[in-house]
Write a protein that holds these residues in place. Structure first.
Motif, PDB file in Angstrom:
ATOM      1  N   ASN A 113     124.924  84.870  19.883  1.00  0.00           N
ATOM      2  CA  ASN A 113     124.922  84.953  19.153  1.00  0.00           C
ATOM      3  C   ASN A 113     123.696  84.092  18.497  1.00  0.00           C
ATOM      4  OD1 ASN A 113     127.455  85.936  18.041  1.00  0.00           O
ATOM      5  ND2 ASN A 113     128.015  84.785  19.418  1.00  0.00           N
ATOM      6  N   LEU A 114     122.463  84.566  19.241  1.00  0.00           N
ATOM      7  CA  LEU A 114     121.406  83.718  18.676  1.00  0.00           C
ATOM      8  C   LEU A 114     120.924  84.906  18.247  1.00  0.00           C
ATOM      9  CD1 LEU A 114     119.280  82.085  21.266  1.00  0.00           C
ATOM     10  CD2 LEU A 114     120.036  80.995  19.338  1.00  0.00           C
ATOM     11  N   GLN A 115     120.469  84.903  16.624  1.00  0.00           N
ATOM     12  CA  GLN A 115     119.464  86.006  16.088  1.00  0.00           C
ATOM     13  C   GLN A 115     118.279  86.703  16.472  1.00  0.00           C
ATOM     14  OE1 GLN A 115     119.680  84.841  11.768  1.00  0.00           O
ATOM     15  NE2 GLN A 115     119.752  87.007  10.732  1.00  0.00           N
ATOM     16  N   ALA A 116     117.963  86.405  17.482  1.00  0.00           N
ATOM     17  CA  ALA A 116     116.416  86.765  18.505  1.00  0.00           C
ATOM     18  C   ALA A 116     116.073  88.133  18.205  1.00  0.00           C
ATOM     19  CB  ALA A 116     116.318  85.898  20.037  1.00  0.00           C
ATOM     20  N   ALA A 117     117.185  89.048  18.231  1.00  0.00           N
ATOM     21  CA  ALA A 117     117.100  90.334  18.152  1.00  0.00           C
ATOM     22  C   ALA A 117     116.555  91.477  16.587  1.00  0.00           C
ATOM     23  CB  ALA A 117     118.532  90.915  18.897  1.00  0.00           C
TER      24      ALA A 117
ATOM     25  N   VAL B  42     110.521  94.153  22.082  1.00  0.00           N
ATOM     26  CA  VAL B  42     111.484  93.197  23.313  1.00  0.00           C
ATOM     27  C   VAL B  42     111.643  92.328  22.386  1.00  0.00           C
ATOM     28  CG1 VAL B  42     110.756  94.285  25.702  1.00  0.00           C
ATOM     29  CG2 VAL B  42     109.583  92.689  24.049  1.00  0.00           C
ATOM     30  N   ILE B  43     112.866  91.319  23.137  1.00  0.00           N
ATOM     31  CA  ILE B  43     113.022  89.841  22.531  1.00  0.00           C
ATOM     32  C   ILE B  43     111.981  89.093  23.350  1.00  0.00           C
ATOM     33  CG2 ILE B  43     114.019  87.883  22.167  1.00  0.00           C
ATOM     34  CD1 ILE B  43     116.613  90.087  22.801  1.00  0.00           C
ATOM     35  N   SER B  44     111.263  88.367  22.209  1.00  0.00           N
ATOM     36  CA  SER B  44     109.647  87.449  22.836  1.00  0.00           C
ATOM     37  C   SER B  44     110.304  86.152  22.852  1.00  0.00           C
ATOM     38  CB  SER B  44     108.427  88.716  22.603  1.00  0.00           C
ATOM     39  OG  SER B  44     108.292  87.994  21.557  1.00  0.00           O
ATOM     40  N   ALA B  45     109.640  85.122  22.762  1.00  0.00           N
ATOM     41  CA  ALA B  45     109.431  83.772  23.175  1.00  0.00           C
ATOM     42  C   ALA B  45     108.508  83.547  21.261  1.00  0.00           C
ATOM     43  CB  ALA B  45     107.965  83.011  24.193  1.00  0.00           C
ATOM     44  N   GLU B  46     107.759  84.107  20.833  1.00  0.00           N
ATOM     45  CA  GLU B  46     107.704  84.059  19.348  1.00  0.00           C
ATOM     46  C   GLU B  46     109.300  84.296  19.162  1.00  0.00           C
ATOM     47  OE1 GLU B  46     106.308  86.556  21.824  1.00  0.00           O
ATOM     48  OE2 GLU B  46     103.811  86.287  20.876  1.00  0.00           O
TER      49      GLU B  46
ATOM     50  N   THR C  93      96.549  80.314  33.183  1.00  0.00           N
ATOM     51  CA  THR C  93      97.317  79.543  33.782  1.00  0.00           C
ATOM     52  C   THR C  93      98.054  78.776  32.259  1.00  0.00           C
ATOM     53  OG1 THR C  93      95.723  78.559  34.050  1.00  0.00           O
ATOM     54  CG2 THR C  93      95.991  79.534  35.676  1.00  0.00           C
ATOM     55  N   ASN C  94      97.498  79.195  31.007  1.00  0.00           N
ATOM     56  CA  ASN C  94      97.787  78.653  30.479  1.00  0.00           C
ATOM     57  C   ASN C  94      98.714  79.718  29.879  1.00  0.00           C
ATOM     58  OD1 ASN C  94      97.215  75.569  30.821  1.00  0.00           O
ATOM     59  ND2 ASN C  94      95.496  76.187  29.890  1.00  0.00           N
ATOM     60  N   LYS C  95      99.367  80.523  29.950  1.00  0.00           N
ATOM     61  CA  LYS C  95      99.373  81.642  28.357  1.00  0.00           C
ATOM     62  C   LYS C  95     100.871  80.788  28.180  1.00  0.00           C
ATOM     63  CE  LYS C  95     102.684  83.733  32.494  1.00  0.00           C
ATOM     64  NZ  LYS C  95     103.369  85.228  32.809  1.00  0.00           N
ATOM     65  N   ARG C  96     101.916  80.854  29.052  1.00  0.00           N
ATOM     66  CA  ARG C  96     102.954  80.169  27.475  1.00  0.00           C
ATOM     67  C   ARG C  96     102.366  79.185  26.761  1.00  0.00           C
ATOM     68  NH1 ARG C  96     103.827  79.763  33.121  1.00  0.00           N
ATOM     69  NH2 ARG C  96     105.818  81.224  33.722  1.00  0.00           N
ATOM     70  N   GLN C  97     101.633  78.352  26.306  1.00  0.00           N
ATOM     71  CA  GLN C  97     101.778  77.382  25.981  1.00  0.00           C
ATOM     72  C   GLN C  97     100.415  78.065  24.686  1.00  0.00           C
ATOM     73  OE1 GLN C  97      99.546  73.599  27.401  1.00  0.00           O
ATOM     74  NE2 GLN C  97      99.472  75.078  28.989  1.00  0.00           N
ATOM     75  N   LYS C  98      99.603  78.906  25.375  1.00  0.00           N
ATOM     76  CA  LYS C  98      98.757  79.689  24.284  1.00  0.00           C
ATOM     77  C   LYS C  98      99.250  81.102  23.246  1.00  0.00           C
ATOM     78  CE  LYS C  98      94.922  82.041  23.809  1.00  0.00           C
ATOM     79  NZ  LYS C  98      94.892  82.609  23.078  1.00  0.00           N
TER      80      LYS C  98
ATOM     81  N   MET D 276     121.498  95.575  26.545  1.00  0.00           N
ATOM     82  CA  MET D 276     121.392  95.103  25.563  1.00  0.00           C
ATOM     83  C   MET D 276     120.395  95.890  25.397  1.00  0.00           C
ATOM     84  SD  MET D 276     120.099  91.455  25.507  1.00  0.00           S
ATOM     85  CE  MET D 276     121.373  90.108  26.523  1.00  0.00           C
ATOM     86  N   GLU D 277     120.359  97.003  23.775  1.00  0.00           N
ATOM     87  CA  GLU D 277     119.025  97.376  23.442  1.00  0.00           C
ATOM     88  C   GLU D 277     117.681  96.954  23.371  1.00  0.00           C
ATOM     89  OE1 GLU D 277     120.258  99.646  19.834  1.00  0.00           O
ATOM     90  OE2 GLU D 277     122.288  99.722  20.340  1.00  0.00           O
ATOM     91  N   ILE D 278     118.082  95.527  23.123  1.00  0.00           N
ATOM     92  CA  ILE D 278     116.212  95.439  23.052  1.00  0.00           C
ATOM     93  C   ILE D 278     116.353  93.694  24.050  1.00  0.00           C
ATOM     94  CG2 ILE D 278     114.674  93.634  20.917  1.00  0.00           C
ATOM     95  CD1 ILE D 278     115.862  95.329  19.320  1.00  0.00           C
ATOM     96  N   LYS D 279     115.623  93.980  25.251  1.00  0.00           N
ATOM     97  CA  LYS D 279     115.792  92.804  26.014  1.00  0.00           C
ATOM     98  C   LYS D 279     114.591  91.711  25.975  1.00  0.00           C
ATOM     99  CE  LYS D 279     118.031  96.675  29.231  1.00  0.00           C
ATOM    100  NZ  LYS D 279     118.238  97.723  28.263  1.00  0.00           N
ATOM    101  N   PRO D 280     115.140  90.762  26.629  1.00  0.00           N
ATOM    102  CA  PRO D 280     114.296  90.416  26.881  1.00  0.00           C
ATOM    103  C   PRO D 280     113.327  90.034  27.576  1.00  0.00           C
ATOM    104  CG  PRO D 280     116.804  88.978  26.611  1.00  0.00           C
ATOM    105  CD  PRO D 280     116.522  90.673  27.415  1.00  0.00           C
ATOM    106  N   ASN D 281     111.779  89.486  27.123  1.00  0.00           N
ATOM    107  CA  ASN D 281     110.797  89.903  28.149  1.00  0.00           C
ATOM    108  C   ASN D 281     110.596  88.725  29.481  1.00  0.00           C
ATOM    109  OD1 ASN D 281     109.274  87.727  27.153  1.00  0.00           O
ATOM    110  ND2 ASN D 281     108.628  88.949  26.240  1.00  0.00           N
ATOM    111  N   ALA D 282     110.127  88.455  30.853  1.00  0.00           N
ATOM    112  CA  ALA D 282     110.251  88.034  31.119  1.00  0.00           C
ATOM    113  C   ALA D 282     110.006  85.981  30.848  1.00  0.00           C
ATOM    114  CB  ALA D 282     109.051  87.452  32.231  1.00  0.00           C
ATOM    115  N   VAL D 283     109.612  85.852  29.466  1.00  0.00           N
ATOM    116  CA  VAL D 283     108.904  84.209  29.276  1.00  0.00           C
ATOM    117  C   VAL D 283     110.036  83.869  28.278  1.00  0.00           C
ATOM    118  CG1 VAL D 283     107.510  82.710  27.118  1.00  0.00           C
ATOM    119  CG2 VAL D 283     106.604  84.420  29.085  1.00  0.00           C
ATOM    120  N   ALA D 284     110.809  85.093  27.549  1.00  0.00           N
ATOM    121  CA  ALA D 284     111.565  85.032  26.456  1.00  0.00           C
ATOM    122  C   ALA D 284     113.310  84.523  27.623  1.00  0.00           C
ATOM    123  CB  ALA D 284     112.311  85.942  25.621  1.00  0.00           C
ATOM    124  N   MET D 285     113.434  84.431  28.709  1.00  0.00           N
ATOM    125  CA  MET D 285     114.362  84.740  29.745  1.00  0.00           C
ATOM    126  C   MET D 285     114.212  83.431  30.526  1.00  0.00           C
ATOM    127  SD  MET D 285     116.580  87.448  30.070  1.00  0.00           S
ATOM    128  CE  MET D 285     117.697  86.380  31.461  1.00  0.00           C
TER     129      MET D 285
END
Length: 312
Positions: free
Chosen positions: A59-63, A73-77, A125-130, A204-213
């Motif tokens: 029930n998160l509103q991410a989509a 896609v659903i992303s970390a943002e 190697t710092n892709k998530r924090q960047k 899901m129509e809009i799927k989470p990407n790897a970082v979102a997962m």
């Protein structure tokens, strides 16, 4: 949820029965033990916790957020955006993303000197924090969000969990301690494929990407941890206290509140157990949603359709 923007996650909520073939109940019992529950957490409590965690995630509103920014896609943002109002929980997530990058460096065999590089290094190697820093920079109008990258404030919740774990292990023998250590290593992210099936990502129509997962797995574990935190507070609050003239009244209120779903006999059995009971979880959720008593400082900044979210 907007009537004009349908959420694939909320669509799954209406058919949650479909995920029954995939269950995290055994893993959740081990997680709950490592977080402060009894050595053998109750199966029915774990089932209830699993249902709450699953319901909150789908029930998160991410989509909706993803659709509004025109993404496929659903992303970390999208998840960072939902968490922006609760600084403590957002700071905890940013630290988790930092350590995920740190772990990636170790796995990839980066030299030890490189492990000590500045956390804002922009290399791969710092892709998530960047990613997190760039996004928060784009929405931060006051500087509060970016300041969290420099903030070394002690996380009181994490500190309390560590102290509780230390107290919990004091009387353990070697076998119990080995079991405890193994339980502490469990997470949803270590069973990524099962976790995706559990959320029914394929529908899901809009799927989470790897970082979102990764973040969703983190939020799932944090929801479990917070449920245990709050249930232990309720359990402590409901325990009769010697010399307290109101203790009998508190206990009676507690039993009366649950008579609609549980028999008095069941409540009597619960009182004899050291494990967290389903009634403790339900009462914790009730208090958390209504900002009652000692749980009020923990109440989430994110509510939707009457549901108070625990992890964001």
């Amino acid at each position: 949820m907007s009537s004009t923007v349908a959420s694939p996650m909320s669509t799954i909520a209406s058919s949650s029965g479909g995920r029954k073939s995939t269950s995290f109940t055994p893993e959740l019992q081990s997680m709950m033990f490592s977080l402060g529950d009894a050595r053998r957490p109750l199966h029915e409590t774990a089932i209830l916790v699993e249902d709450i965690v699953h319901t909150q995630l789908i029930n998160l509103q991410a989509a909706e957020v993803s659709q509004l920014r025109g993404a496929r896609v659903i992303s970390a943002e999208d998840l960072l955006f939902l968490m922006r109002k609760d600084k403590k929980k957002l700071r905890r997530l940013l630290k988790y993303m930092f350590f995920r990058d740190y772990k990636s460096k170790i796995v990839k065999g980066i030299e030890e000197d490189d492990l000590l590089e500045d956390k804002f290094n922009s290399n791969n190697t710092n892709k998530r924090q960047k990613l997190a820093q760039d996004f928060l920079n784009s929405i931060d109008q006051t500087g509060e969000l970016l300041a969290m990258f420099e903030d070394d404030e002690i996380d009181d919740v994490k500190q309390e969990r560590m102290e509780r774990a230390e107290r919990q292990t004091r009387m353990m023998d070697s076998v119990q301690y080995a079991e405890f250590c193994e339980s502490r290593q469990l997470s949803f992210s270590k069973k990524a494929s099962k976790f995706r099936d559990w959320l029914d990502c394929s529908s899901m129509e809009i799927k989470p990407n790897a970082v979102a997962m990764e973040i969703l797995a983190y939020l799932a574990y944090e929801t479990v941890a917070q449920l245990v935190d709050l249930a232990l507070l309720v359990k402590q609050d409901m325990a009769p206290k010697a010399g307290d003239p109101f203790s009998h009244a508190i206990s009676a209120t507690f039993i009366q509140y649950h008579n609609s779903t549980e028999s008095t006999a069941a409540c009597g059995i619960e009182a004899q157990s050291d494990a967290i009971q389903p009634s403790h979880i339900r009462e914790a959720i009730r208090r958390y949603g209504h900002k009652i008593g000692p749980l009020s400082p923990f109440t989430s900044a994110y509510r939707r359709n009457g549901m108070t979210f625990l992890a964001c």
